[in-house]
Scaffold this active site. Sequence first.
Site, PDB file in Angstrom:
ATOM      1  N   GLY A 133       0.894  -1.165  -0.118  1.00  0.00           N
ATOM      2  CA  GLY A 133       0.143  -0.031   0.084  1.00  0.00           C
ATOM      3  C   GLY A 133       0.938   1.424   0.004  1.00  0.00           C
TER       4      GLY A 133
ATOM      5  CD  GLN B 151       3.723   5.630   2.809  1.00  0.00           C
ATOM      6  OE1 GLN B 151       2.589   5.267   2.159  1.00  0.00           O
ATOM      7  NE2 GLN B 151       4.447   4.901   3.408  1.00  0.00           N
TER       8      GLN B 151
ATOM      9  CB  CYS C 211       5.440   2.058   7.427  1.00  0.00           C
ATOM     10  SG  CYS C 211       5.023   3.430   6.549  1.00  0.00           S
ATOM     11  CG  LEU C 212       7.020   0.987   1.382  1.00  0.00           C
ATOM     12  CD1 LEU C 212       6.356   1.226   0.251  1.00  0.00           C
ATOM     13  CD2 LEU C 212       8.132   0.144   1.374  1.00  0.00           C
TER      14      LEU C 212
ATOM     15  CG  HIS D 261      -0.230   1.091   7.567  1.00  0.00           C
ATOM     16  ND1 HIS D 261       0.663   0.651   8.449  1.00  0.00           N
ATOM     17  CD2 HIS D 261       0.503   1.940   6.701  1.00  0.00           C
ATOM     18  CE1 HIS D 261       1.935   0.976   8.136  1.00  0.00           C
ATOM     19  NE2 HIS D 261       1.640   1.809   6.989  1.00  0.00           N
ATOM     20  CD  GLU D 262      -0.941   2.339   3.052  1.00  0.00           C
ATOM     21  OE1 GLU D 262      -0.508   3.447   2.901  1.00  0.00           O
ATOM     22  OE2 GLU D 262      -0.324   1.179   3.235  1.00  0.00           O
TER      23      GLU D 262
ATOM     24  CG  HIS E 128       0.543   6.701   5.718  1.00  0.00           C
ATOM     25  ND1 HIS E 128       1.745   6.970   6.001  1.00  0.00           N
ATOM     26  CD2 HIS E 128       0.825   5.265   5.425  1.00  0.00           C
ATOM     27  CE1 HIS E 128       2.569   5.969   6.173  1.00  0.00           C
ATOM     28  NE2 HIS E 128       2.171   4.970   6.017  1.00  0.00           N
TER      29      HIS E 128
END
Length: 169
Positions: free
Chosen positions: A46, A51, A94-95, A136-137, A140
Amino acid sequence: MSIQKIYQYPDPVLRKKTERINVFDENIKKLVEDMVETMYDAPGVGLAAPQIGKSIKLIVVDITEDPEGEKKYMVMINPEITAHEGSQLDEEGCLSVPELTANVNRYKGITVSYQDLEGNSLELSTENRFAVVLQHEIDHINGVLFLDHLSSLKRSLYKKKVTKWLVKN
Ligand code: NI
């Protein structure tokens, strides 16, 4: 299409307030293509617009069923959790938060209202792992990182580690 830079904690862009998307044009479609390419290149399951430094309410999530088969993804514009039930504990990474995985407590099931690339209003109910990815997304685009859900001890240990990296580099 091009792969975008992924911003990492503690970059302030990850905390910035995001704008709703009201215009569903070619620019958004191009941005989505970049986000999808960036997500699969990373690789991740995702990616949210903040991000890659864009403060808008847009996420892409991987929905590939067959790992050998063709990649499938979903685009959610202006997503919001409108209902939830239960809870579950599952591991997240997470990236934008490198070198950290941890168990996070999330809702077991959620309903999300969102818009697609054409601006149509849609609703999706899901549970288990996919519900974790969506929570999670969506976090963000509200300036929240999975780190924020951890104990203050775990969070401060991670902050110390990042500070050391930043000093070294
Ligand atoms: Ni993330």
